[in-house]
Design an enzyme around this catalytic site. Structure first.
Site, short mmCIF file in Angstrom:
data_model
loop_
_atom_site.label_atom_id
_atom_site.label_comp_id
_atom_site.label_asym_id
_atom_site.label_seq_id
_atom_site.Cartn_x
_atom_site.Cartn_y
_atom_site.Cartn_z
N GLY A 128 0.84 -1.19 0.00
CA GLY A 128 0.00 0.00 0.00
C GLY A 128 0.87 1.24 0.00
O GLY A 128 1.01 1.95 -1.00
N CYS A 180 -9.48 21.66 18.16
CA CYS A 180 -9.47 21.97 19.60
C CYS A 180 -8.72 20.93 20.43
O CYS A 180 -9.24 20.47 21.44
CB CYS A 180 -10.92 22.02 20.05
SG CYS A 180 -11.73 20.46 19.65
N TYR A 237 -2.47 6.69 3.55
CA TYR A 237 -3.01 6.86 4.90
C TYR A 237 -3.18 8.34 5.25
O TYR A 237 -3.04 8.74 6.40
CB TYR A 237 -2.13 6.13 5.93
CG TYR A 237 -1.92 4.67 5.58
CD1 TYR A 237 -2.99 3.79 5.60
CD2 TYR A 237 -0.67 4.19 5.18
CE1 TYR A 237 -2.82 2.46 5.24
CE2 TYR A 237 -0.49 2.85 4.84
CZ TYR A 237 -1.57 2.00 4.87
OH TYR A 237 -1.41 0.69 4.52
#
Ligand code: LLP
Length: 421
Positions: A279, A346, A375
């Site tokens: 991948g 936040c 990813y």
């Protein structure tokens, strides 16, 4: 090698300046190079063939970057797909990758997902546990088909760039125990609903040392020989993914040719076909995330925060794995400044890097996070109700948006407020 270079208009992807894409599509944005995707796939496959591996199935790990356009680029070159959910199987099919090149893995496939995979005729379902073997047998019997399965075996070998992505030790949830594999294989061979065709392993990701792989593959070779010795039919050995890529602060990973030579040596003379599930090595360096500086916030105590418009929900790897991504100015600049690069979310975890020496930036400047093609977008979320950021594919001098940024109306329309609220 990749296709992100500085040109007269700053950092470009192939023939398209990233600044042009940022101006036209907005930021943050993921940008992928078709030429790099194609090159990485071809280099990986050709290295195996040149090392003597006959007709390998290179099943690209869809989880790394699952955009259908990316899958189509790879599928058109002959790539198969390693998938871990019905959604990923559907993506691979939508990209034109035929069932016979699709591998279906994952520790918790549900009944409906298994049924779907059987109906579309995937090449193999990788079985990760005995209960899962029984579930697959029951679904196959119900559908009146024989399920082609491969046992994912846990070789109990440590490897991988980070504890959260190491999968090959017996304490990890993946695969059947090495000690049990032969018994399960023999049981499956006696089950009319199952057709065991091979064994598989995958020991981790971002592996930069071939030795753990060699150790695992050697164990798998021993297992294949044992199964064949017991007159069981074995057609395929699936050696997983995991080969690392250079992220600039990391030890240099071995090139595909070294990996291929090791594979050829370990599997020499073994009468089975090989499959691979790469991948990251295909997609990581084929993509960048471009973001715009919102503020430079300097604290009197000394820290300087570069507040950018991308955040941990867009690229979670630094927050999740302490991963390093090279950050480059889209327009080259001279001089240096030390920054903590942070997003608007936040959480303190929304920090891409601390104390990084970078060129001096100001509001409106563009930065590119390198090696973000794997990813990156695939792990993005809408945390803080931030829209998923768009994806762009570049091909020479042209580009196309391959996933658009959702509008706020589209995002809010997904929430349903019952009339009793
Ligand atoms: N095959 C199986 C069964 C896998 O679990 C994986 C990755 C692959 C193949 C592909 O591995 P690769 O060639 O990409 O290393 N999100 C993490 C990486 C998770 C990898 C999970 N499994 C990260 O951003 O580093």
């Amino acid at each position: 090698m990749n296709h992100f270079e500085y040109g007269p208009e700053g950092l470009a992807c192939e023939g398209v300046p990233l600044a042009k894409i940022a101006a036209e599509v907005g930021t943050p944005v993921y940008v992928y190079s078709r030429a790099t995707l194609e090159r990485h796939f071809t280099v990986f496959r050709d290295a195996l063939v040149e090392a003597g591996v006959v007709d390998p199935l290179v099943a690209y790990a869809v989880k790394a970057n699952s955009n259908v356009a990316v899958l189509k680029v790879l599928g058109d070159l002959g790539a198969g797909a390693d998938t871990v959910s019905e959604g990923e199987v559907r993506r691979a099919l939508a990209a034109g990758i035929p069932g016979e090149r699709i591998v279906f893995s994952g520790v918790g496939k549900k009944r409906d997902e298994i049924a779907f995979a059987l109906k579309v005729g995937v090449a193999e379902i990788n079985v990760e546990s005995e209960p899962e073997m029984e579930l697959i047998a029951s679904v196959a019997a119900e559908l009146g088909v024989r399920a082609k399965i491969a046992f994912r075996v846990n070789p109990d070998v440590a490897a991988g760039g980070h504890a959260k992505i190491a999968t090959g030790k017996s304490e990890n949830k993946f695969g059947v125990s090495f000690a049990e594999a032969a018994r399960l294989y023999a049981n499956a061979s006696n089950n009319a609903a199952l057709e065991p065709i091979g064994v598989a392993c995958h020991i981790g990701s971002q592996i930069v040392d071939l030795e753990p792989m060699r150790e695992a593959f050697t164990k798998m070779r021993g297992l294949v020989e044992k199964l064949i010795g017991e007159s069981l039919s074995v057609e395929r050995l699936d050696l997983g993914g995991g080969l690392g890529v250079p992220y600039f602060n990391h030890p240099e990973p071995p090139p595909p040719a070294a990996f291929a030579a090791m594979v050829a040596e370990v599997t020499k003379g073994l009468p089975v076909k090989l499959a691979f599930e790469p991948g990251r090595v295909i997609a990581a360096n084929a993509g960048v995330m471009v973001s715009e500086v919102i503020h430079v916030h300097e604290r009197p105590e000394g820290r300087k925060f570069l507040v950018i418009d991308a955040a941990m929900n867009d690229l979670v790897r630094p927050a999740m794995y302490d991963a390093f991504h090279d950050i480059r100015p889209v327009q080259p600049k001279s001089g240096e400044s030390v920054y903590d690069v942070v997003g608007p979310v936040c959480e303190t975890g929304d920090t891409f890097t601390r104390d990084r020496t970078l060129p001096p930036f100001g509001p409106g400047d563009l930065v590119a996070f390198m090696s973000a093609g794997a990813y990156g977008s695939a792990m993005a979320s809408e945390y803080n109700t931030r829209p998923l950021i768009p994806e762009v594919l570049v091909d020479g001098d042209r580009y196309a948006v391959i996933r658009k940024r959702p509008t706020y109306d589209e995002m809010l329309a997904r929430d349903l407020v019952p009339d009793w609220v």
